[in-house]
Design a protein around this motif. Structure first.
Motif, short mmCIF file in Angstrom:
data_model
loop_
_atom_site.label_atom_id
_atom_site.label_comp_id
_atom_site.label_asym_id
_atom_site.label_seq_id
_atom_site.Cartn_x
_atom_site.Cartn_y
_atom_site.Cartn_z
N TYR A 56 0.80 -1.30 0.06
CA TYR A 56 -0.13 -0.07 0.11
C TYR A 56 0.76 1.38 0.01
O TYR A 56 2.10 1.58 0.72
N ARG A 80 -3.74 -12.45 3.31
CA ARG A 80 -4.97 -12.01 2.65
C ARG A 80 -5.19 -12.26 1.07
O ARG A 80 -4.12 -11.91 0.50
N HIS A 107 -7.75 -7.70 -2.51
CA HIS A 107 -9.15 -7.08 -2.33
C HIS A 107 -8.99 -5.54 -2.63
O HIS A 107 -7.80 -4.92 -2.69
N HIS A 165 -10.33 -1.80 -0.74
CA HIS A 165 -11.46 -1.35 0.24
C HIS A 165 -12.17 -0.08 -0.11
O HIS A 165 -11.76 0.52 -0.93
FE FE Z 1 -6.23 -4.05 2.77
#
Ligand code: FE
Ligand code: DHB
Length: 307
Positions: free
Chosen positions: A163, A218, A221, A223
């Motif tokens: 990120y 994870r 995905h 958000h």
């Molecule tokens: Fe995330």
């Protein structure tokens, strides 16, 4: 069997003092919560015969979690963030609120103040190799009417699973945008299909997960916070179908209604029509918001964000 210390008058008196019950000052609810937490901790120590050495290892572990800024990772990893969602769901159900797009965890990686645009945006500003993603949809109310002027605040990882902001190799707000829905309640964006995320392999969250035989992965995905005046803020994510961790998310955020169909387009004419030279993916996903009303639990979760 050895007597349980926890049941002795001596330890009961100790907990009473610890929780501040003997003092008139202080918050009565907090006193009760501290009493419960300390009692449960002592019970765990006693039931599992936790040694002082083991206890101090746990205390320094928590110190390390804080120093590494991994509280936001440990909480979902232990299922607590999902549990908080389940509680909000339950409270809403009890208040008669059903349907709508399900919520799921925010996670620790949101940054406030992403660039705002109307109707559409391009999220990827740093060069990357991977599959281009076009996503679009509509924000609706519970009767299916469009909600124009809603803000779709979207953030996701890059094609390596990192990120922006937390990954210094990305420019500020890469893969983070706020999109205001148009007159038909519609939004759309172009981005790059994210890769799944994994907790830092050398961090304390992964240390605990590994010690109990779990992974810290994870599924890929995206958000969203979706908000509009008069409506309950929605915190959710969509998962990328086909990911190997889709139903094995260490943060327990996957929900069946949050796995939209993804289409991978390989037709040359279609590819060129989009101005591309490689296959690309499309996802359509609508968000349904509930009207805000009295007697509902707060939909906005106040929480410190990195900045
Ligand atoms: Fe995330
Ligand atoms: C974590 C990371 C995420 O990207 C997310 O959405 C939720 C949790 C984490 O590291 O705990």
């Amino acid at each position: 069997m050895r007597e349980k210390l926890l049941h002795t008058a001596q330890v009961k008196a100790l907990i009473n003092k610890v929780a501040g019950f003997e003092m008139p000052e202080g918050n009565p609810r907090l006193k009760k919560i501290i009493e419960r937490v300390v009692t449960d901790l002592m019970r765990t120590i006693e039931d599992f015969d936790v040694s002082p050495t083991e206890f101090w290892a746990a205390a320094s572990y928590l110190e390390k979690v804080g120093q590494s800024h991994e509280m936001g990772l440990l909480v979902p990893g232990l299922g607590i963030e999902h549990f908080l969602d389940l509680r909000l769901d339950q409270e809403e159900r009890e208040a008669g609120l059903t349907g709508g797009t399900p919520r799921t965890i925010e996670g620790p990686l949101y940054i406030e103040g992403a660039p705002l645009s109307k109707g559409e945006a391009r999220l990827d500003q740093d060069p990357e190799t991977g599959e281009v993603l076009f996503m679009d949809g509509q924000v609706k109310d519970s009767h299916g009417n469009p909600v124009p002027g809603a803000i779709v605040d979207v953030w996701h990882a890059n094609t390596a699973g990192w990120y922006s902001h937390f990954d210094p190799s990305q420019t500020p707000f890469n893969l983070r945008r706020r999109i205001e829905t148009d007159a038909d309640g519609k939004y759309k964006f172009r981005s790059m299909l994210p890769k799944g995320y994994g907790v830092p392999p050398d961090g304390p969250t992964n240390e605990l997960l590994a010690a109990i035989g779990r992974h810290g992965k994870r599924p890929a995905h995206v958000h969203f916070f979706v908000s509009a005046p008069g409506y309950r803020k929605l915190t959710t994510q969509i998962n990328i179908d086909g990911d190997e961790y889709l139903h094995d998310d260490f943060a327990f955020a996957t929900r069946d209604e949050l796995i939209p169909a993804i289409t991978h387009h390989t037709d040359t004419a279609e590819i060129h029509a989009r101005g591309l030279n490689e296959p690309f993916a499309t996802i359509t996903f609508d968000f349904t918001l509930h009207k805000e009303a009295a007697d509902l639990p707060a939909a906005v979760v106040e929480r410190a964000h990195a900045a």
